[in-house]
Design a protein around this motif. Structure first.
Motif, PDB file in Angstrom:
ATOM      1  N   TRP A 168      -1.935   0.747  -2.637  1.00  0.00           N
ATOM      2  CA  TRP A 168      -3.008   1.446  -3.413  1.00  0.00           C
ATOM      3  C   TRP A 168      -2.114   1.383  -4.773  1.00  0.00           C
ATOM      4  CZ3 TRP A 168      -6.589  -0.457  -0.066  1.00  0.00           C
ATOM      5  CH2 TRP A 168      -7.005   0.435   0.815  1.00  0.00           C
ATOM      6  N   ASP A 174       2.805   2.559   1.057  1.00  0.00           N
ATOM      7  CA  ASP A 174       3.484   3.743   1.678  1.00  0.00           C
ATOM      8  C   ASP A 174       1.937   4.465   3.478  1.00  0.00           C
ATOM      9  OD1 ASP A 174       3.383   6.460   2.785  1.00  0.00           O
ATOM     10  OD2 ASP A 174       2.039   7.478   0.522  1.00  0.00           O
ATOM     11  N   ASP A 177      -0.465   6.708   3.895  1.00  0.00           N
ATOM     12  CA  ASP A 177      -1.774   6.125   3.030  1.00  0.00           C
ATOM     13  C   ASP A 177      -1.874   4.795   3.173  1.00  0.00           C
ATOM     14  OD1 ASP A 177      -4.035   6.738   1.950  1.00  0.00           O
ATOM     15  OD2 ASP A 177      -2.986   6.359  -0.479  1.00  0.00           O
ATOM     16  N   SER A 178      -1.962   4.440   4.540  1.00  0.00           N
ATOM     17  CA  SER A 178      -2.523   2.986   4.347  1.00  0.00           C
ATOM     18  C   SER A 178      -3.321   2.722   5.368  1.00  0.00           C
ATOM     19  CB  SER A 178      -0.958   2.630   5.512  1.00  0.00           C
ATOM     20  OG  SER A 178      -1.722   3.363   6.608  1.00  0.00           O
TER      21      SER A 178
END
Length: 340
Positions: A168, A174, A177-178
């Motif tokens: 992203w 990350d 945040d996947s």
């Protein structure tokens, strides 16, 4: 224990027969066979053997001694060790110059080896890449062990409205945040890829085309502002060595865990899940109650070779049921061969 091959017949289903019996297949695991289907002369030689050949940009004697000392042919392993040595030297306020020299030399040799064997983007018919991308869009999850750029190019050929790679912000991965959006099919590169890099900080990011260089031209070159950035490629080695490298990287370990947790019916195309991929077989075996269909290339193979492939998988891969089909009858086989 693998079954004796003489106990197995050499018959293969067609993909049409597979889907007539079971019509929902939502997962796809791709191997290097896809790349060979796209371009017949796109082989997968040992990058280590290619890089050690005499010539400009090849491994030096000092470089080779590092591979021998670490008992590996995997570039990612050697570059990671050198990156660690550079960090330690800097922390102790010692000169890291010798490690940096080897790092740059080995990275250059890897870049030269890849560029000498990789197919050019413009040599692949656009309809073929679009055909592959459309197959991806029909899946819930796509996993690939290929490190070349064909899968990534196929994603770009159909756009990212229905596909994603989980990189992203600033093209970085990350782990916190996947999660892929529900409306998109995620594509995971289980063994890394030519467009993926590990920065000196340990963060995995992807490279993109620039106005000056395409991805293939960028490969093997330093990342601006980060001398310790290295390509993320798990190219060679045993299954155990591959697993150690995967578990040491946040992106790769996340990708493998996604495969472990994926419970739906799965198609394996272009991979026979040999002993070097035992870590993938173990990941699939965590969900033994789902169907698995494995493609087998019939062309150029004897009945005995086909029986041996089937026996190996029947003896090691748990599925209910485990099916084998002729790779040429699958949409990826048909569409690629016809250019779309």
């Amino acid at each position: 224990m693998a079954l004796e091959s003489h106990q197995i017949d050499a018959s293969l289903l067609t993909w049409q027969e597979v889907t007539a019996e079971y019509d929902e297949w939502s997962g796809l695991l791709l191997g290097n066979g896809l790349s060979r289907s796209v371009c017949g002369d796109f082989g997968y030689p040992s990058l280590f053997e290619k890089a050690r050949q005499d010539g400009e940009g090849s491994l030096t004697d000092d470089d080779r001694r590092l591979f021998e000392t670490l008992d590996t042919k995997n570039f990612e392993r050697v570059l990671a060790e050198l990156a660690g040595a550079i960090r330690i030297a800097e922390a102790l306020e010692k000169d890291p110059g010798a490690y940096l020299d080897r790092y740059r030399s080995i990275q250059q040799a890897l870049g030269s080896a890849v560029q000498s064997v990789h197919v050019d983007f413009f040599d692949i018919p656009k309809p073929a890449l679009q055909a592959i991308g459309r197959v991806f869009q029909d899946q819930a999850y796509v996993f690939t062990t290929s490190y070349d750029l064909i899968v990534y190019w196929a994603m770009g050929a159909v756009g990212y409205e229905r596909l994603c790679d989980c990189f992203w912000d600033d093209y970085c991965f990350d782990p916190a945040d996947s999660e892929p959006p529900k409306e998109k099919t995620p594509v995971y590169f289980l063994h890394g890829a030519l467009h993926l890099m590990v920065m000196g900080s340990g963060v995995t990011r992807k490279r993109v085309n620039t106005s000056l260089q395409n991805l293939l031209e960028q490969f093997g070159r330093p990342l601006d502002g980060d001398e310790q950035a290295r390509p993320l490629l798990i190219t060679e080695g045993s299954s155990q060595h591959k697993l150690l490298a995967i578990e040491g990287n946040g992106y790769l370990s996340d990708a493998l865990n996604r495969l472990r947790r994926f419970k739906d019916d799965l198609v394996v195309f272009g991979s026979e899940l040999g002993k070097q991929d035992q870590h993938l077989v173990e990941a699939l075996n965590r969900n033994p109650k789902r169907r698995v269909a494995v493609s087998v290339q019939r062309e150029g193979r004897s009945a005995g070779e086909i029986r041996a492939i089937k026996a190996n998988l029947l003896g090691g891969l748990d599925a209910a049921p485990l099916l084998f089909f002729d790779a040429a009858t699958h949409p990826l086989g048909r569409l690629v061969r016809s250019g779309g």
